[in-house]
Design an enzyme around this catalytic site. Structure first.
Site, PDB file in Angstrom:
ATOM      1  CD  GLN A   1      -5.430  -0.882   8.907  1.00 51.80           C
ATOM      2  OE1 GLN A   1      -6.062  -1.857   9.330  1.00 51.80           O
ATOM      3  NE2 GLN A   1      -4.130  -0.767   9.060  1.00 51.80           N
TER       4      GLN A   1
ATOM      5  CB  ALA B   1      -0.941  -0.007   1.209  1.00 55.10           C
ATOM      6  CB  THR B   2       4.128   2.202   1.470  1.00 53.27           C
ATOM      7  OG1 THR B   2       3.739   2.061   2.828  1.00 53.27           O
ATOM      8  CG2 THR B   2       5.090   3.366   1.353  1.00 53.27           C
TER       9      THR B   2
ATOM     10  CB  CYS C   1       7.526   6.568  25.919  1.00 54.07           C
ATOM     11  SG  CYS C   1       8.201   7.213  27.428  1.00 54.07           S
TER      12      CYS C   1
ATOM     13  CG  ASN D   1      -3.345   3.782  10.421  1.00 54.59           C
ATOM     14  OD1 ASN D   1      -3.863   4.772   9.893  1.00 54.59           O
ATOM     15  ND2 ASN D   1      -2.202   3.856  11.061  1.00 54.59           N
TER      16      ASN D   1
ATOM     17  CB  THR E   1       9.693  -9.928 -12.791  1.00 54.57           C
ATOM     18  OG1 THR E   1      10.610  -9.730 -13.871  1.00 54.57           O
ATOM     19  CG2 THR E   1       9.156 -11.344 -12.850  1.00 54.57           C
TER      20      THR E   1
ATOM     21  CB  SER F   1      -1.203  -4.110   1.096  1.00 58.58           C
ATOM     22  OG  SER F   1      -1.415  -4.210   2.469  1.00 58.58           O
ATOM     23  CB  ALA F   2      -1.576  -9.359   0.071  1.00 59.45           C
ATOM     24  CG  HIS F   3       0.908  -6.925   5.142  1.00 55.71           C
ATOM     25  ND1 HIS F   3       1.039  -6.583   6.473  1.00 55.71           N
ATOM     26  CD2 HIS F   3       1.009  -5.775   4.455  1.00 55.71           C
ATOM     27  CE1 HIS F   3       1.219  -5.276   6.563  1.00 55.71           C
ATOM     28  NE2 HIS F   3       1.205  -4.764   5.354  1.00 55.71           N
TER      29      HIS F   3
END
Lengths: 140, 404
Positions: free
Chosen positions: B181, B73-74, B328, B153, B242, B201-203
């Site tokens: 998301q 996605a990035t 932090c 997100n 590819t 995206s897939a992950h």
């Protein structure tokens, strides 16, 4: 990021966690930090004859901040107030193996110690001033 | 129940075993380059890629020819923003996005600003939603692109994308949506939403890491892009390189599973999420929900626990994988910019925890998490000078803190 075992130990078993009443004789209170910054530390000392006989802390902050203040109270007990002022943040960093991003936690602990000592001194001075005033009144 | 527990599904998800099974042959015996036109190895791979393309397109109601495979996605967000701006620069120099976008949109927008593009970062409502009227009011005759996320997100808030899509269409402005998301979790239909470009995206949906897509509308309007990579002209010239066939096959299978199971899965996950929220609220006073109470992703729960610092809290429940809006460890000590944009005070932003539930979350894990959170929050409140002061009746807002 993994914490050192010593930090985890202080987090799970905080030493001297709690509070004294601020207005008690011989008690010095230091509160440093700000909620917006994610750290607020309160360190308190109870002083008898210039020696710190007991110390307490309460901390809002990350594990390293909790550990730094918990360790500080351990070190404070038994020290004279002059010795307490000599505690350096670098000693806390070394003892707890704090990583660079957590050094500010040790700085805050050093500031809290100094603030507690200063508060004690201010209160002690006020007490002696009042006593002096009382003495001068009775002498006249 | 096995420890540690994974409750950070917004960050990433495990591959579904059915996805892995689909992928495996394409690492070994079916290893052909899908761009090889002259032998069966290539044909076999091409066929697999085209099937995956159909599976993915079906999930978002697009045509399979409208998908451009990317590394994730990035890359899709970068390609959408930079590719559109470079292509349509003559038409205008203004784009609109929001303050709570993912860094994969904010940072490309900032990069474009350095090149002279004007960017409007819309503020959001308390619930995290962008107001469609604000979008309308921000449009100028120089606006060439609107880029807004489908669901956030951190807080899971779902934006009124369909309404904004209508405005974009009415004004003839291209509309990009980062749906990373949302896809696979809630119904997504590119026609209904009225988006012209869409990243995902897939992950995040039980597929492999390293593969994503950009939906690029082909008709009404036909969207054109300047590619970021020059090379073999793959993906209609928009993304050379590819095709990673095993990843694409996994992406396709993951989308197919989402399409088949989303309706029941989302109800099951939302019920567990609601139980988590209720269990926490029943025992912990001053726990504040961040985000929208109803227009929210089924697996999302973001709560600020007053008087307790988020990172310390994570340390107290370290056998549960969670995320915090506390910063932090960051050099700036700035807490979550998303929560700040909602108007959440820095103190409560430092106290926030994001729970992300997903396909493999169990009721048992939820019950365990409730119990552990209550214990850890109480332990830290006992230690917190702020909690003590609040209990004594001190208004923390009136205290003059020594900021450091």
């Amino acid at each position: 990021m993994a914490y050192s075992e010593k930090v985890i130990d202080h987090y799970n078993n905080p030493r001297n966690m709690g509070s004294f009443r601020k207005d008690e004789d011989g008690v010095g209170t230091g509160i440093v930090g700000a909620p917006e910054c994610g750290d607020v530390m309160k360190v308190q000392i109870r002083v008898e004859n210039d020696t710190i006989v007991d110390a307490k802390f309460k901390t809002f902050g990350c594990g390293s901040a909790i550990a730094s203040s918990s360790l500080a109270t351990e070190w404070l007990k038994g020290k004279t107030i002059e010795e307490a002022r000599q505690i350096k943040n670098t000693e806390i960093v070394e003892e707890l193996n704090l990583p660079p991003v957590k050094i500010h936690c040790s700085v805050l602990a050093e500031d809290a110690i100094k603030a507690a000592v200063n508060d004690y001194k201010k209160k002690a001075e006020e007490v002696s001033r009042k006593e002096e005033a009382a003495v001068s009144v009775s002498a006249s | 129940m096995k420890l540690p527990i994974y409750m950070d599904y917004h960050s990433t998800t495990p591959c579904d075993p059915r996805v892995v099974d689909a992928m495996l042959p394409f690492f070994t015996e079916k290893f052909g380059n899908s761009a090889s036109r002259n032998h069966s190895f290539g044909w076999e791979s091409e066929e697999a890629v085209e099937l995956a393309r159909k599976q993915i397109a079906r999930l978002i109601h697009a045509d399979s020819k409208e998908l451009v495979f990317t590394s994730g996605a990035t890359e899709s967000d970068n390609l959408a923003l930079k590719g559109v701006v470079e292509m349509y620069r003559q038409k205008g120099d203004h784009i609109i996005t929001s303050a709570t976008e993912h860094r994969a949109v904010i940072d490309p927008a900032k990069a474009l600003e350095k090149k002279g593009i004007k960017v409007t970062y819309l503020s959001v409502e308390k619930t995290g939603r962008v107001n469609p009227d604000d979008v309308r009011n921000a449009i100028t005759d120089k606006t060439i692109l609107i880029s807004l996320m489908l669901a956030n997100n951190e807080i899971g808030t779902i934006h009124p994308i369909k309404e904004i899509g209508k405005i974009a269409k009415e004004k003839g402005i291209l509309f990009h949506c980062d749906a990373t998301q949302g896809v696979g979790k809630i119904p997504v239909d590119v026609q209904d939403l009225g988006v012209d470009l869409m990243s995902f995206s897939a992950h995040k949906i039980y597929g492999p890491k390293g593969i994503g897509a950009l939906y690029v509308r082909r008709k009404a309007p036909r969207v054109r892009l300047v590619p970021m990579l020059d090379g073999g002209g793959h993906e209609r010239g928009m993304r050379s390189g590819t095709i990673p066939v095993p990843l694409v096959v996994g992406f396709g299978k993951a989308c197919e599973l989402c399409e088949q199971e989303m309706a029941t899965e989302s109800i099951r996950i939302a019920a567990m999420r609601d139980r988590l929220e209720e269990g926490i609220n029943a025992s912990l006073e001053e726990s504040y929900l961040n985000g929208h109470p109803t227009e929210r992703l089924p697996g999302n729960l973001n709560i600020s626990f007053a008087y307790v610092e988020g990172e310390a809290l994570l340390m107290g429940v370290k056998e549960i994988a969670l995320s915090s809006g506390s910063a932090c460890t960051s050099a700036t000590l700035e807490p979550s910019y998303v929560l700040r944009a909602l108007g959440v005070g820095s103190d409560l932003a430092h106290s926030s925890i994001r729970f992300g539930l997903g396909r493999f979350t169990t009721n048992e894990e939820v019950e365990y998490t409730i119990e552990r959170m209550i214990k850890a929050v109480n332990h830290l409140r006992e230690m917190s000078p702020l909690y003590e002061m609040a209990k004594e009746g001190v208004d923390l807002k009136t205290v003059e803190w020594a900021a450091h």
